[in-house]
Write a protein that holds these residues in place. Structure first.
Motif, mmCIF file in Angstrom:
data_model
loop_
_atom_site.group_PDB
_atom_site.id
_atom_site.type_symbol
_atom_site.label_atom_id
_atom_site.label_comp_id
_atom_site.label_asym_id
_atom_site.label_seq_id
_atom_site.Cartn_x
_atom_site.Cartn_y
_atom_site.Cartn_z
ATOM 1 N N PHE A 33 -5.679 20.265 -84.318
ATOM 2 C CA PHE A 33 -6.276 20.207 -85.291
ATOM 3 C C PHE A 33 -6.018 19.207 -86.356
ATOM 4 N N TYR A 34 -4.700 18.945 -86.616
ATOM 5 C CA TYR A 34 -4.359 17.754 -87.314
ATOM 6 C C TYR A 34 -4.930 16.374 -86.820
ATOM 7 N N LEU A 35 -5.118 16.126 -85.586
ATOM 8 C CA LEU A 35 -5.299 14.875 -85.196
ATOM 9 C C LEU A 35 -6.920 14.771 -85.332
ATOM 10 N N THR A 36 -7.599 16.011 -84.938
ATOM 11 C CA THR A 36 -9.064 16.187 -85.177
ATOM 12 C C THR A 36 -9.614 15.744 -86.543
ATOM 13 N N ALA A 37 -8.820 16.500 -87.537
ATOM 14 C CA ALA A 37 -9.005 16.176 -88.974
ATOM 15 C C ALA A 37 -8.786 14.697 -89.404
ATOM 16 N N LEU A 38 -7.900 14.088 -88.908
ATOM 17 C CA LEU A 38 -7.522 12.843 -89.183
ATOM 18 C C LEU A 38 -8.760 11.747 -88.750
ATOM 19 N N ALA A 85 -5.901 7.824 -98.194
ATOM 20 C CA ALA A 85 -5.840 9.382 -98.436
ATOM 21 C C ALA A 85 -4.691 9.828 -99.282
ATOM 22 N N ASP A 86 -5.086 10.433 -100.278
ATOM 23 C CA ASP A 86 -3.758 10.693 -101.186
ATOM 24 C C ASP A 86 -2.998 11.974 -100.351
ATOM 25 N N ASP A 87 -3.529 12.679 -99.383
ATOM 26 C CA ASP A 87 -2.877 13.677 -98.798
ATOM 27 C C ASP A 87 -2.285 13.314 -97.548
ATOM 28 N N LEU A 88 -2.252 11.999 -97.094
ATOM 29 C CA LEU A 88 -1.600 11.605 -95.684
ATOM 30 C C LEU A 88 -0.387 11.816 -95.730
ATOM 31 N N PRO A 89 0.656 11.728 -96.825
ATOM 32 C CA PRO A 89 2.169 11.975 -96.539
ATOM 33 C C PRO A 89 1.949 13.767 -96.159
ATOM 34 N N LEU A 90 1.232 14.414 -96.831
ATOM 35 C CA LEU A 90 1.591 15.854 -96.255
ATOM 36 C C LEU A 90 1.144 16.166 -94.896
ATOM 37 N N LEU A 91 0.182 15.348 -94.403
ATOM 38 C CA LEU A 91 -0.322 15.572 -92.922
ATOM 39 C C LEU A 91 0.788 14.690 -92.098
ATOM 40 N N ILE A 92 1.220 13.660 -92.483
ATOM 41 C CA ILE A 92 2.313 13.154 -91.761
ATOM 42 C C ILE A 92 3.649 14.109 -91.586
ATOM 43 N N GLU A 93 4.077 14.694 -92.627
ATOM 44 C CA GLU A 93 5.094 15.454 -92.536
ATOM 45 C C GLU A 93 4.646 16.751 -91.716
ATOM 46 N N ARG A 94 3.814 17.354 -91.766
ATOM 47 C CA ARG A 94 3.261 18.406 -90.847
ATOM 48 C C ARG A 94 3.164 17.905 -89.481
ATOM 49 N N LEU A 95 2.675 16.625 -88.999
ATOM 50 C CA LEU A 95 2.640 16.336 -87.687
ATOM 51 C C LEU A 95 4.143 16.221 -87.129
ATOM 52 N N ALA A 96 5.190 15.689 -87.958
ATOM 53 C CA ALA A 96 6.646 15.678 -87.592
ATOM 54 C C ALA A 96 7.147 17.059 -87.360
ATOM 55 N N THR A 97 6.945 17.872 -88.344
ATOM 56 C CA THR A 97 7.436 19.343 -88.130
ATOM 57 C C THR A 97 7.002 19.985 -86.826
ATOM 58 N N ASP A 98 5.694 19.836 -86.711
ATOM 59 C CA ASP A 98 5.301 20.625 -85.700
ATOM 60 C C ASP A 98 5.450 20.074 -84.181
ATOM 61 N N LEU A 99 5.701 18.846 -84.332
ATOM 62 C CA LEU A 99 6.371 18.092 -82.913
ATOM 63 C C LEU A 99 7.667 18.415 -82.527
ATOM 64 N N ARG A 100 8.512 18.630 -83.691
ATOM 65 C CA ARG A 100 9.710 19.036 -83.282
ATOM 66 C C ARG A 100 9.849 20.662 -82.959
ATOM 67 N N LEU A 101 8.645 21.442 -83.551
ATOM 68 C CA LEU A 101 8.883 22.968 -83.007
ATOM 69 C C LEU A 101 8.331 22.686 -81.486
ATOM 70 N N MET A 102 7.296 21.926 -81.041
ATOM 71 C CA MET A 102 7.026 21.724 -79.539
ATOM 72 C C MET A 102 8.300 21.426 -78.669
ATOM 73 N N GLY A 103 9.011 20.290 -79.117
ATOM 74 C CA GLY A 103 10.178 20.182 -78.469
ATOM 75 C C GLY A 103 11.350 21.155 -78.613
ATOM 76 N N ARG A 104 11.182 22.067 -79.400
ATOM 77 C CA ARG A 104 12.620 22.858 -79.563
ATOM 78 C C ARG A 104 12.977 23.829 -78.415
ATOM 79 N N PRO A 105 11.757 24.398 -77.310
ATOM 80 C CA PRO A 105 12.148 25.133 -76.494
ATOM 81 C C PRO A 105 13.071 24.296 -75.301
ATOM 82 N N LEU A 106 12.851 23.010 -75.269
ATOM 83 C CA LEU A 106 13.746 22.116 -74.296
ATOM 84 C C LEU A 106 15.111 21.881 -74.615
ATOM 85 N N GLU A 107 15.304 22.066 -75.932
ATOM 86 C CA GLU A 107 16.698 21.703 -76.449
ATOM 87 C C GLU A 107 17.745 22.559 -75.740
#
Length: 648
Positions: A33-38, A85-107
């Motif tokens: 959804f983040y990528l769709t909104a972007l 866009a003023d909210d881009l930093p918030l979106l970038i932060e969410r992209l990084a957070t959820d990407l790490r969540l996706m990688g967490r089961p592989l750690e």
């Protein structure tokens, strides 16, 4: 360093994998959804005249909690091919957070393909961090959103590769769960035990509201049942439960010593014995800082006791979520120790603190304090200094309970604020009932007048020891009354609202002073200075003391009714109040006449100068008490009528 490392440091490396898989799949939906909104924002910024695409359905399906994303396309614009866009930093932060969540089961997995995926996760998180704030050019957008495979990797391609990997990993684990717990390789006897734990966990789970956490995984390791609960997001905040036979033990770690002590206390109350409690430092964990670890053990008599311990443990975990944040926000209101006591009591009542935090936390209370006005609070006042420690404790517990219910019912925040305001006013009425302090003072006046009346009735003017003993007690009562006056003065210095009541208690203290002085003079008279005390003298003095005691009794009654009038009272209460306050007028006049009768009797029957002077001063002191009562009664009448909205 994530929580998996903390679990590994405690000897349980794989427990969180099923819970991490679930979190990774949810993160995958959000990332899409983040990528769709972007992409939508970039397209709309290029053609702002076109209608805005509808994103609410995708937003709801992805279970995203960021309403600002829905307005991102409308609030963005393009300049020279660059998206602003003023909210881009918030979106970038969410992209990084959820990407790490996706990688967490592989750690922790040594498979080369998974290691390579984790390296790509780290690369893209660093890339996101390097982006300029609030702007995104066309090349950067392509690197984020392109799904076309080729020579160049993209953020979107990594998300798809991670999704494929976690699906493959999920297929190797059981899909079964017990009451929400991810389980695999359990023995039959483990199932009711896991169910007992989840029964307690699910009972209090709603108290966390929408906060993440409490995912549970369970498996068997040889002779042990292992249960792990993902309390929150901190890397060293870990709870690992082991059940072997009828022994339940858990290793718990925490960054905060105070929160560790809080949880230690909660479990001790349900039968845990703690060992190995202390601080540890593990290289690479918690940035090298110390964290606190201990082991709690329950030695259960039978299976039923084991189930009860598991259920009790499960029910208490939710109170660890955001505990330290709640403690910090309570501390300015009631102090350190009382904040912890409050959080402990809210946990024991299974109310918790999350509802209060979500409703505004300390700002909710500061708003209520400001709303009731400077009559009650000044800048910097703590709740416990204004309400008193006990009432502040009870008030905050009620606020926590009502805030939780309101948040669960999705009440608007302004309505919750109104409720807290009204609750605060009720508690201010209880603790700061201005007539309460006056009533306490009046009780000492009553003790003094009663002691004086009884002394004359039993002839203490001829009992040196008895009169001296009464004088000592009277001095103690008078000093206690003085303490109440000083308390009222202290309040008046801090709050102008108390000044009229302080004036009243100062007038009332003249009553206590006069009665104590009379009893002291009686002790002097008892030292063989009662020559001529018989017949008319004793009768006149007894009448004066009796009438004074009746007036003091009416004063006590008036204050008792005044506290009822503040809450409305009945017509009968109003009439009774007026009757007893106006009786003070009659008492003062009658005591004036009785004083004259005493003087006549003394002049006729007492020839000894010392006895005459002492007896005259004794009678005058009693009469002075009624003079002070008259002034006090008029003041109490005015304040009581004013407190119900009328003017005398």
């Amino acid at each position: 360093m994530e929580k998996l490392d903390a679990i590994a440091s405690l000897g349980q490396a794989q427990l969180l994998r099923p819970a991490y898989l679930k979190a990774a799949l949810a993160a995958n939906d959000r990332l899409k959804f983040y990528l769709t909104a972007l992409q939508t924002a970039y397209s709309h910024a290029a053609q702002p005249q076109e209608p805005l695409p509808e994103l609410h359905r995708e937003y709801a399906a992805a279970r995203v909690d960021a309403p600002w994303l829905l307005s991102l396309p409308e609030s963005s614009h393009r300049k020279g091919g660059v998206l602003h866009a003023d909210d881009l930093p918030l979106l970038i932060e969410r992209l990084a957070t959820d990407l790490r969540l996706m990688g967490r089961p592989l750690e922790g997995d040594t498979e080369p393909a998974h290691t390579a995926l984790l390296a790509r996760v780290e690369h893209w998180c660093q890339w996101l961090q390097s982006l300029a704030p609030c702007v995104l050019d066309a090349d950067e957008l392509k690197l984020l959103t392109s799904g076309k495979r080729g020579d160049q990797d993209s953020f979107h391609i990594l998300v798809m590769d991670l999704h494929k990997a976690i699906n493959q990993l999920a297929a190797t684990l059981s899909e079964e769960n017990i009451a929400g717990a991810h389980i695999w390789q359990l023995a039959e006897e483990d199932r009711p035990r896991v169910a007992a734990f989840m029964r307690g966990l699910n009972r209090t789970r709603p108290l966390k509201l929408s906060h993440p956490g409490l995912d549970t995984a369970a498996t068997r390791d040889g002779q042990r049942l292992l249960i792990q609960n993902d309390i929150g997001t901190n890397d060293a905040h870990v709870l690992v439960i082991q059940v072997e036979g009828l022994r339940l033990s858990l290793t718990y770690s925490d960054l905060h010593s105070q929160r560790f002590a809080f949880f230690q206390d909660l479990l001790t109350r349900i039968g845990a014995t703690w060992s190995g409690v202390g601080a540890r430092t593990t290289e690479g964990l918690n940035a090298g800082e110390a964290y606190y670890v201990g082991t709690a053990t329950f030695d259960c008599a039978d299976e039923a006791a084991l189930h009860a311990a598991l259920e009790g443990l499960g029910a208490r975990i939710v109170f660890l979520i955001d505990w330290n944040r709640a403690r910090r926000r309570l501390r300015p209101l009631v102090g350190k120790s009382r904040a912890i006591a409050l959080l402990t009591e809210s946990a024991l009542r299974e109310v918790g603190h999350m509802g209060w935090l979500e409703a505004g936390g300390e700002q909710l209370l500061y708003g209520a304090m400001e709303a009731v006005g400077s009559d009650f609070f000044r800048i910097g006042d703590r709740l416990d200094t204004v309400l008193g420690a006990e009432h502040a404790h009870d008030f905050l517990l009620e606020v926590m309970a009502s805030s939780l219910q309101a948040m669960q019912e999705h009440q608007p925040l302004p309505r919750i604020a109104d409720s807290v305001r009204l609750l605060l006013l009720r508690y201010l009425g209880r603790e700061r009932d201005s007539f309460e302090l006056l009533s306490e003072h009046a009780a000492y006046c009553h003790a003094l007048s009663e002691g004086l009346r009884d002394a004359l009735a039993h002839g203490l003017e001829r009992d040196t020891k008895g009169a001296a003993k009464l004088a000592a007690r009277a001095k103690t009562w008078e000093r206690e009354a003085d303490q109440l006056v000083m308390r009222s003065r202290s309040r008046a210095e801090r709050n102008a609202r108390w000044q009229p009541f302080t004036l009243m208690i100062e007038r009332a203290d003249d009553v206590a002073d006069a009665l104590e002085e009379a009893i002291f003079l009686l002790s002097l008279i008892a030292e063989d200075h009662h020559k001529g005390w018989h017949g008319d003298v004793r009768d006149a003095l007894r009448q004066l003391a009796n009438r004074t005691h009746e007036a003091v009794r009416d004063h006590v009654r008036a204050l008792s009714i005044a506290s009822v009038l503040r809450e409305g009272g009945s017509a009968e209460d109003h009439e009774a109040f007026l009757a007893v306050t106006w009786r003070a007028v009659d008492a003062e006049r009658q005591c004036d006449e009785l004083l004259r009768e005493v003087r006549r009797a003394l002049v006729r029957q007492v020839n000894d100068a010392v006895s005459l002077n002492l007896a005259t001063d004794f009678a005058s002191s009693i009469e002075q008490a009624t003079d002070a009562l008259l002034a006090t009664s008029f003041g109490v009448r005015a304040l009581a009528i004013d407190s119900i909205g009328a003017r005398p």
